[in-house]
Design an enzyme around this catalytic site. Structure first.
Site, PDB file in Angstrom:
ATOM      1  N   VAL A  71       0.829  -1.209   0.000  1.00 58.00           N
ATOM      2  CA  VAL A  71       0.000   0.000   0.000  1.00 58.00           C
ATOM      3  C   VAL A  71       0.862   1.256   0.000  1.00 58.00           C
ATOM      4  O   VAL A  71       0.570   2.225  -0.715  1.00 58.00           O
ATOM      5  CB  VAL A  71      -0.955  -0.001   1.215  1.00 58.00           C
ATOM      6  CG1 VAL A  71      -1.807   1.264   1.230  1.00 58.00           C
ATOM      7  CG2 VAL A  71      -1.849  -1.237   1.181  1.00 58.00           C
TER       8      VAL A  71
ATOM      9  N   GLY B   1      -1.387 -15.015  -4.669  1.00 57.35           N
ATOM     10  CA  GLY B   1      -1.147 -13.920  -3.745  1.00 57.35           C
ATOM     11  C   GLY B   1      -2.387 -13.387  -3.063  1.00 57.35           C
ATOM     12  O   GLY B   1      -2.330 -12.385  -2.346  1.00 57.35           O
TER      13      GLY B   1
ATOM     14  N   GLU C  81     -10.523   5.228   5.935  1.00 59.93           N
ATOM     15  CA  GLU C  81     -11.373   4.708   4.854  1.00 59.93           C
ATOM     16  C   GLU C  81     -10.857   3.383   4.303  1.00 59.93           C
ATOM     17  O   GLU C  81     -11.629   2.475   3.994  1.00 59.93           O
ATOM     18  CB  GLU C  81     -11.457   5.740   3.721  1.00 59.93           C
ATOM     19  CG  GLU C  81     -12.247   5.292   2.508  1.00 59.93           C
ATOM     20  CD  GLU C  81     -13.735   5.109   2.806  1.00 59.93           C
ATOM     21  OE1 GLU C  81     -14.222   3.969   2.651  1.00 59.93           O
ATOM     22  OE2 GLU C  81     -14.380   6.083   3.191  1.00 59.93           O
TER      23      GLU C  81
ATOM     24  N   VAL D 119     -11.511  -0.810   5.607  1.00 62.29           N
ATOM     25  CA  VAL D 119     -12.589  -1.733   5.229  1.00 62.29           C
ATOM     26  C   VAL D 119     -12.880  -1.571   3.743  1.00 62.29           C
ATOM     27  O   VAL D 119     -13.121  -0.468   3.269  1.00 62.29           O
ATOM     28  CB  VAL D 119     -13.886  -1.454   6.018  1.00 62.29           C
ATOM     29  CG1 VAL D 119     -14.976  -2.449   5.621  1.00 62.29           C
ATOM     30  CG2 VAL D 119     -13.637  -1.513   7.520  1.00 62.29           C
TER      31      VAL D 119
ATOM     32  N   ASP E 263     -10.346 -11.634  10.034  1.00 62.90           N
ATOM     33  CA  ASP E 263     -10.175 -10.394   9.274  1.00 62.90           C
ATOM     34  C   ASP E 263     -11.521  -9.716   9.056  1.00 62.90           C
ATOM     35  O   ASP E 263     -11.677  -8.511   9.283  1.00 62.90           O
ATOM     36  CB  ASP E 263      -9.511 -10.714   7.927  1.00 62.90           C
ATOM     37  CG  ASP E 263      -9.463  -9.520   6.991  1.00 62.90           C
ATOM     38  OD1 ASP E 263      -8.541  -8.702   7.129  1.00 62.90           O
ATOM     39  OD2 ASP E 263     -10.361  -9.391   6.127  1.00 62.90           O
TER      40      ASP E 263
ATOM     41  N   GLU F  86      -2.437 -15.516   2.361  1.00 58.30           N
ATOM     42  CA  GLU F  86      -1.131 -15.579   3.002  1.00 58.30           C
ATOM     43  C   GLU F  86      -0.702 -17.037   3.171  1.00 58.30           C
ATOM     44  O   GLU F  86      -1.516 -17.957   3.076  1.00 58.30           O
ATOM     45  CB  GLU F  86      -1.188 -14.904   4.374  1.00 58.30           C
ATOM     46  CG  GLU F  86      -1.647 -13.461   4.363  1.00 58.30           C
ATOM     47  CD  GLU F  86      -0.607 -12.514   3.793  1.00 58.30           C
ATOM     48  OE1 GLU F  86       0.574 -12.922   3.682  1.00 58.30           O
ATOM     49  OE2 GLU F  86      -0.964 -11.377   3.456  1.00 58.30           O
TER      50      GLU F  86
ATOM     51  N   LYS G 229     -13.342  -5.938  10.514  1.00 63.76           N
ATOM     52  CA  LYS G 229     -14.004  -4.959   9.650  1.00 63.76           C
ATOM     53  C   LYS G 229     -15.449  -4.728  10.078  1.00 63.76           C
ATOM     54  O   LYS G 229     -15.954  -3.597  10.001  1.00 63.76           O
ATOM     55  CB  LYS G 229     -13.937  -5.434   8.194  1.00 63.76           C
ATOM     56  CG  LYS G 229     -12.519  -5.502   7.644  1.00 63.76           C
ATOM     57  CD  LYS G 229     -12.476  -6.165   6.282  1.00 63.76           C
ATOM     58  CE  LYS G 229     -11.050  -6.291   5.766  1.00 63.76           C
ATOM     59  NZ  LYS G 229     -10.970  -7.042   4.479  1.00 63.76           N
TER      60      LYS G 229
ATOM     61  N   GLY H 139      -5.428  -4.724  -2.688  1.00 68.18           N
ATOM     62  CA  GLY H 139      -4.521  -4.397  -3.783  1.00 68.18           C
ATOM     63  C   GLY H 139      -3.827  -3.076  -3.547  1.00 68.18           C
ATOM     64  O   GLY H 139      -4.335  -2.188  -2.851  1.00 68.18           O
TER      65      GLY H 139
ATOM     66  N   LYS I 276      -6.964  -1.974   9.805  1.00 66.86           N
ATOM     67  CA  LYS I 276      -8.253  -2.421  10.370  1.00 66.86           C
ATOM     68  C   LYS I 276      -8.097  -3.043  11.743  1.00 66.86           C
ATOM     69  O   LYS I 276      -8.954  -2.876  12.619  1.00 66.86           O
ATOM     70  CB  LYS I 276      -8.926  -3.417   9.426  1.00 66.86           C
ATOM     71  CG  LYS I 276      -8.122  -4.677   9.198  1.00 66.86           C
ATOM     72  CD  LYS I 276      -8.768  -5.600   8.228  1.00 66.86           C
ATOM     73  CE  LYS I 276      -7.824  -6.779   7.948  1.00 66.86           C
ATOM     74  NZ  LYS I 276      -6.586  -6.369   7.258  1.00 66.86           N
TER      75      LYS I 276
END
Length: 430
Positions: free
Chosen positions: A15, A188, A130, A133, A202, A191, A206, A303, A106
């Protein structure tokens, strides 16, 4: 107002690299929107020598957090390093130094969001998340701004791309869970240790964030009922297709009479439900409000560039607030005392697969038990599996969770039942 706003970046992974690319490639657009330039002043990394997918001026890199957090030139801190404890420490330090913070974390927001927001408010700073989530899907700002005049009663969605990819492969191609997971890892999407994704953790984090924003209630991670997809059998997906149902891992938050329920669980959706057609690694969230009715937000849930786009939307919002002098004014305090809905007040349909003795009156015994509890069947399938045994699949009409759980307990004592193979929530047409 400065002619240029400086950013400090904590982390230069997937990111973080996307953030740098957007700042470089969209500089003219940013200047047009804001009337000033935006530049990355300093980037905290773990390893100066690490090979990176994006070219970065080495003079921007540092392994010393103070070079970012204590830098007087930096106005906005972007945290994309991940983890909880160190990220929390850095963000608290930044906020107390009157620096605005944007994060995509998150886990951190789910666990410590109220504390961080209070610290930001006390110091007149913005704290935006933002990207925490839905990746690149504009979701949190529409909930907190666009639908602020409405009363949101339900939020449900596909908010984990890894599990959605796996379930799509199982549903569309008949792959086993193990094969679909391996393919997700090769691409990918998953994990090497997929536990957080496939066990629903996860998605649960969220849902904490979504429920807080939607219901103005201090929802905590322990309030979320969580089950994952690792034990999901391909047989159930195949039965679901015969019943016109599609399996998805659904995050669900509902409010009724100010009592809430929040869960993450494998759920059968009617193929006519809008979420049923969301496939592969994509995410979608379905929101129901008293006035607006039903809306859906759809897009890439992860992504580099999609998530970095969400991060930069928060950066732009922060800079606009700086121009207006209204930083730290947006936080909405908890309004409602948290009341969790008991099982007696939670209603839905349920899918149930049983292995039974293939003998006369077996189904009548099962039907009689459910009838005594006031549970009726909407759909029924019965299939012989081997000599002396059969599988019965039913979908109930709507009933309370407590009632269904009672039926499940009593089934264990029914002599015609060999095993209770599986049970799942069912959501019908939207």
């Amino acid at each position: 107002m400065k002619k240029e706003i400086s950013i400090g970046l904590l982390g230069l992974g997937v990111v973080g690299s996307g953030v740098i690319k957007i700042v470089e490639d969209h500089q003219e657009d940013l200047q047009h929107q804001l009337g000033c330039g935006v530049k990355v002043e300093k980037v905290l990394v773990r390893d100066m020598e690490k090979a990176r997918k994006i070219a970065v001026d080495e003079t921007l890199l540092t392994t010393n957090s103070a070079d970012v957090l204590d830098n007087p030139n930096i106005d906005v801190i972007i945290e994309v390093m991940g983890g909880v404890d160190t990220a929390r420490e850095y963000i608290l330090t930044a906020l107390k130094a009157k620096k605005h913070v944007v994060t995509a974390n998150k886990d951190l927001i789910a666990l410590h969001g109220p504390e961080l927001e209070e610290t930001a408010r006390e110091n007149g700073c913005d704290l935006f998340y933002e990207a925490s989530v839905g990746g690149g899907i504009p979701l949190l700002r529409p909930l907190s701004d666009g639908l602020v005049s409405d009363r949101i009663n339900q939020v449900m969605g596909i908010i984990n791309g890894t599990t959605n990819y796996i379930l799509t492969k199982m549903d569309k191609e008949g792959q086993s869970y193990e094969d679909a997971l391996q393919k997700a890892q090769e691409l990918g999407f998953a994990e090497s240790d997929p536990t957080a994704d496939v066990e629903g953790l996860d998605a649960a984090r969220k849902m904490v964030i979504l429920a807080r924003l939607s219901f103005f209630t201090d929802v905590e991670l322990d309030d979320v009922e969580v089950s994952g997809i690792s034990t999901l059998a391909l047989e159930d997906i195949e039965y679901g297709n015969k019943l016109n149902l599609t399996m998805k891992l659904i995050g669900f938050a509902n409010r009724h009479d100010n009592k809430i329920e929040v869960s993450v669980q494998p759920t059968f959706l009617s193929k006519d439900h809008p979420l049923a057609s969301v496939n592969d690694e994509f995410n979608a969230v379905y929101v129901s409000g008293e006035q607006v009715g039903e809306t859906m937000f759809y897009g890439p849930g992860a992504g580099s560039l999609p998530t970095a786009t969400a991060v930069m939307s928060d950066v732009v919002a922060t800079i606009k607030n700086m121009l207006l002098g209204v930083n730290g004014k947006k936080f909405v305090k908890t309004r409602f005392e948290k009341q969790l809905a008991p099982a007696e007040e939670r209603f839905g349909q349920f899918y149930l697969r049983l292995r039974v003795k293939d003998e006369t009156g077996a189904f009548a015994s099962i039907s009689d038990l459910f009838n005594k509890l006031g549970i009726s069947f909407e759909r029924i399938l019965q299939t012989p599996v081997d000599k002396g045994a059969a599988e019965i699949v039913v979908v109930t009409h709507k009933t309370s969770l407590a009632n269904f759980q009672n039926a499940m307990e009593q089934l264990k004592d029914l002599h015609v039942i060999e095993t209770v193979e599986s049970s799942y929530r069912v959501e019908g047409d939207a």
